[in-house]
Write an enzyme that holds these catalytic residues in place. Structure first.
Site, PDB file in Angstrom:
ATOM      1  N   GLN A 163      -7.599  16.949   3.604  1.00  0.00           N
ATOM      2  CA  GLN A 163      -7.311  17.440   4.958  1.00  0.00           C
ATOM      3  C   GLN A 163      -7.867  18.834   5.269  1.00  0.00           C
ATOM      4  O   GLN A 163      -8.446  19.048   6.330  1.00  0.00           O
ATOM      5  CB  GLN A 163      -5.798  17.429   5.178  1.00  0.00           C
ATOM      6  CG  GLN A 163      -5.379  17.886   6.564  1.00  0.00           C
ATOM      7  CD  GLN A 163      -3.882  17.860   6.716  1.00  0.00           C
ATOM      8  OE1 GLN A 163      -3.296  16.810   6.857  1.00  0.00           O
ATOM      9  NE2 GLN A 163      -3.256  19.016   6.663  1.00  0.00           N
ATOM     10  N   GLU A 205      -7.832  21.792  13.810  1.00  0.00           N
ATOM     11  CA  GLU A 205      -7.446  23.188  13.612  1.00  0.00           C
ATOM     12  C   GLU A 205      -8.641  24.124  13.702  1.00  0.00           C
ATOM     13  O   GLU A 205      -8.567  25.282  13.283  1.00  0.00           O
ATOM     14  CB  GLU A 205      -6.721  23.356  12.266  1.00  0.00           C
ATOM     15  CG  GLU A 205      -5.416  22.564  12.232  1.00  0.00           C
ATOM     16  CD  GLU A 205      -4.575  22.839  10.999  1.00  0.00           C
ATOM     17  OE1 GLU A 205      -4.816  23.841  10.299  1.00  0.00           O
ATOM     18  OE2 GLU A 205      -3.673  22.040  10.733  1.00  0.00           O
ATOM     19  N   GLU A 285      -2.585  22.475  -2.205  1.00  0.00           N
ATOM     20  CA  GLU A 285      -1.362  22.063  -1.510  1.00  0.00           C
ATOM     21  C   GLU A 285      -1.263  20.543  -1.498  1.00  0.00           C
ATOM     22  O   GLU A 285      -2.280  19.859  -1.302  1.00  0.00           O
ATOM     23  CB  GLU A 285      -1.431  22.617  -0.085  1.00  0.00           C
ATOM     24  CG  GLU A 285      -0.261  22.241   0.820  1.00  0.00           C
ATOM     25  CD  GLU A 285      -0.445  22.846   2.215  1.00  0.00           C
ATOM     26  OE1 GLU A 285      -1.065  23.921   2.342  1.00  0.00           O
ATOM     27  OE2 GLU A 285       0.025  22.223   3.189  1.00  0.00           O
ATOM     28  N   LYS A 337       7.265  25.837   7.386  1.00  0.00           N
ATOM     29  CA  LYS A 337       7.006  25.479   8.782  1.00  0.00           C
ATOM     30  C   LYS A 337       8.347  25.372   9.497  1.00  0.00           C
ATOM     31  O   LYS A 337       9.177  24.539   9.132  1.00  0.00           O
ATOM     32  CB  LYS A 337       6.291  24.129   8.855  1.00  0.00           C
ATOM     33  CG  LYS A 337       4.869  24.127   8.306  1.00  0.00           C
ATOM     34  CD  LYS A 337       4.397  22.688   8.145  1.00  0.00           C
ATOM     35  CE  LYS A 337       2.895  22.581   7.913  1.00  0.00           C
ATOM     36  NZ  LYS A 337       2.514  21.209   7.490  1.00  0.00           N
ATOM     37  N   ARG A 366       1.161  24.556  12.573  1.00  0.00           N
ATOM     38  CA  ARG A 366       0.988  23.101  12.565  1.00  0.00           C
ATOM     39  C   ARG A 366      -0.387  22.774  13.139  1.00  0.00           C
ATOM     40  O   ARG A 366      -1.031  23.607  13.759  1.00  0.00           O
ATOM     41  CB  ARG A 366       2.062  22.402  13.422  1.00  0.00           C
ATOM     42  CG  ARG A 366       3.491  22.609  13.030  1.00  0.00           C
ATOM     43  CD  ARG A 366       3.937  22.120  11.689  1.00  0.00           C
ATOM     44  NE  ARG A 366       3.525  20.850  11.191  1.00  0.00           N
ATOM     45  CZ  ARG A 366       4.327  19.942  10.620  1.00  0.00           C
ATOM     46  NH1 ARG A 366       5.632  20.160  10.562  1.00  0.00           N
ATOM     47  NH2 ARG A 366       3.858  18.833  10.094  1.00  0.00           N
ATOM     48  N   LYS A 388      -1.061  30.773   6.831  1.00  0.00           N
ATOM     49  CA  LYS A 388      -2.030  29.678   6.983  1.00  0.00           C
ATOM     50  C   LYS A 388      -1.944  29.173   8.417  1.00  0.00           C
ATOM     51  O   LYS A 388      -0.895  28.689   8.836  1.00  0.00           O
ATOM     52  CB  LYS A 388      -1.657  28.570   5.991  1.00  0.00           C
ATOM     53  CG  LYS A 388      -2.517  27.322   6.087  1.00  0.00           C
ATOM     54  CD  LYS A 388      -1.937  26.177   5.265  1.00  0.00           C
ATOM     55  CE  LYS A 388      -2.706  24.906   5.532  1.00  0.00           C
ATOM     56  NZ  LYS A 388      -2.010  23.686   5.100  1.00  0.00           N
TER      57      LYS A 388
HETATM   58  P1  PGA Z   1       0.183  19.149  10.136  1.00  0.00           P
HETATM   59  O1  PGA Z   1      -0.911  19.763   9.163  1.00  0.00           O
HETATM   60  O2  PGA Z   1       0.672  20.210  11.019  1.00  0.00           O
HETATM   61  O3  PGA Z   1      -0.563  18.047  10.840  1.00  0.00           O
HETATM   62  O4  PGA Z   1       1.280  18.610   9.233  1.00  0.00           O
HETATM   63  C1  PGA Z   1      -0.786  20.996   8.527  1.00  0.00           C
HETATM   64  C2  PGA Z   1      -0.550  20.856   7.049  1.00  0.00           C
HETATM   65  O5  PGA Z   1      -0.496  19.729   6.505  1.00  0.00           O
HETATM   66  O6  PGA Z   1      -0.376  21.864   6.361  1.00  0.00           O
HETATM   67 ZN    ZN Z   2      -0.109  20.525   4.370  1.00  0.00          ZN
END
Ligand code: PGA
Ligand code: ZN
Length: 433
Positions: A163, A205, A285, A337, A366, A388
């Site tokens: 990702q 992102e 991660e 988060k 996010r 992050k």
């Molecule tokens: P998400 O991605 O906000 O789509 O979960 C960010 C992450 O996985 O750190």
């Molecule tokens: Zn993540």
């Protein structure tokens, strides 16, 4: 002066154009605060519930009118008249009012919007910047940024399986220098992709969306970009990965769709361990699926002393899961988060518990973000040390990076930046430093 006098809410839109919720709290002395709620795409199953209307006639089911109604109805009735300085009391009341373990009745998005707005209003009433309100005099540490260069996974239609391909400027002596180094690598990465005709667009992102046949080709391209920017891979600028492996896990195994490869849990952790050993990777991660506790333990045993190992979907900012991870030794870092758990108070508790264990919290945005910069203040207030936010482009990302620059100026001589020393402080000895 700090009594809640009104609570309003509004359906606004996030960086993907999806509906999300904003709350506004007004206090008796006239102070106001807003809370804007982000939204994930690669969400963990143990996250608090994001309430959406599910009506296919509106925004493909994604509208949040019910959450808005809950804020202006039940939630407003419960907290009007309460003191906004009592964040933990108000958050506890919201949790009790909801009455479910995962905030499913009122919606974690509804609850969080108010929790954030209370903090912002209280800060304004006290005449303090948010970081000082949340952290008192002690919050002075500017975070080391983890910044995305390539985006993949669910944020780029699965064109690469991994990702996030990010960098951390380990050689930076100041926060501003870390941003400049990242800018240079980001620009060089664009040159590398264009040179190889691999540039397919920009992911959610803001990172480049590369088209590679193998995930490891993206790692090689990132090293090439670091070198093209005239940095030494590992020493000056290291790689940080978010595998988001929960999305790769099905029927007891992992798969790389682009490579048509399938792995047992053991084979996948072996692959991840090999990547960490053979590339200048400072942080990884979610290399295992959220509930693959044995895989996590194997990863930690193999690399926990030489690489940051962050749990995101694995912990979902949930104190009970973090406690279990500390006992079972599954990681050495927790991604934080706010909307995974749903209140400011629970988020602060998750950060404190992480730090008390000698682990590293990483405050995170996010993939669906807003223009709000609350998390920049949270990072400094708690001395988390890392932030992050996605890439080094796009307004909703830059709003956070820029806010740290403002906070740095406000802190003046009190501002601290320890950069890569964070890892050593947590007992992580990066082999390439
Ligand atoms: P998400 O991605 O906000 O789509 O979960 C960010 C992450 O996985 O750190
Ligand atoms: Zn993540």
């Amino acid at each position: 002066m700090t009594t809640v006098s009104a609570v309003r809410a509004l359906q606004i839109f996030d960086s993907r154009g999806n509906p999300t919720i904003e709350a506004e709290v007004t206090l008796s002395g006239g102070a106001r605060g807003r809370g804007l709620v982000p939204s994930g795409a690669s969400t963990g199953h143990h996250e608090a519930l994001e309430l959406r209307d599910g009506d296919p006639q509106h925004f493909r089911g994604r509208s949040v009118r019910r959450a808005v109604g809950h804020v202006e109805g039940e939630i407003a009735r419960a907290i009007v008249g309460r003191d906004a300085l009592d964040q933990s009391g108000i958050d506890a009341a919201l949790i009790a009012l909801d009455g479910t373990p995962n905030k499913a009745r009122l919606g974690a998005n509804a609850i969080l919007s108010v929790s954030l707005a209370i903090a912002a209003a209280a800060a304004q009433a006290r005449g303090l910047p948010l970081f000082a309100h949340l952290g008192g005099d002690g919050g002075t540490l500017l975070p080391l940024p983890e910044i995305q260069i390539f985006g993949g996974g669910k944020h780029a239609s699965g064109r690469v399986d991994v990702q996030d391909f990010m960098v951390v400027a380990l050689g930076a002596h100041t926060y501003a220098e870390a941003l400049e180094m990242t800018f240079n690598v980001y620009q060089a990465a664009g040159d590398v992709l264009r040179r190889h005709s691999r540039l397919a667009g920009v992911a959610d992102e803001g990172g480049y969306w590369p088209e590679f046949d193998r995930n490891e080709d993206a790692l090689a391209a990132l090293v090439e970009a670091i070198e093209l920017a005239a940095y030494r891979p590992g020493r000056d600028v290291a790689i940080s990965l978010d595998i988001a492996a929960t999305d790769l896990f099905r029927d007891g195994g992992y798969s790389f769709g682009t490579e048509r490869r399938r792995f047992s849990s053991k084979a996948f952790t072996d692959l991840m361990i090999g990547w960490v050993r053979n590339h200048p990777i400072a942080s990884v991660e979610d290399p295992c699926a959220e509930d693959d506790w044995e895989g996590w333990q194997r990863m930690h045993q193999a690399i926990g002393g030489s690489c940051q190992l962050i749990g995101d979907d694995h912990f979902t900012t949930n104190l009970a899961r973090i406690e279990r991870g500390i006992r079972a030794q599954t990681a050495n870092s927790v991604l934080i988060k706010l909307n995974q758990i749903g209140t400011v108070t629970e988020t602060l508790a998750a950060i404190r518990r992480t730090q008390a264990a000698g682990w590293l919290p990483v405050i995170s945005a996010r993939s669906g973000e807003t223009e709000d910069a609350f998390i920049a203040h949270l990072a400094v207030a708690t001395n988390a040390g890392q932030l992050k936010v996605g890439s080094f482009t796009r307004g909703e990302r830059m709003a956070k990076w820029n806010e740290i620059l403002r906070i740095e100026r406000q802190l003046g001589a009190r501002a601290r930046f320890v950069g890569a020393d964070l890892f050593a402080q947590a007992g992580i000895v990066l082999p390439f430093r």
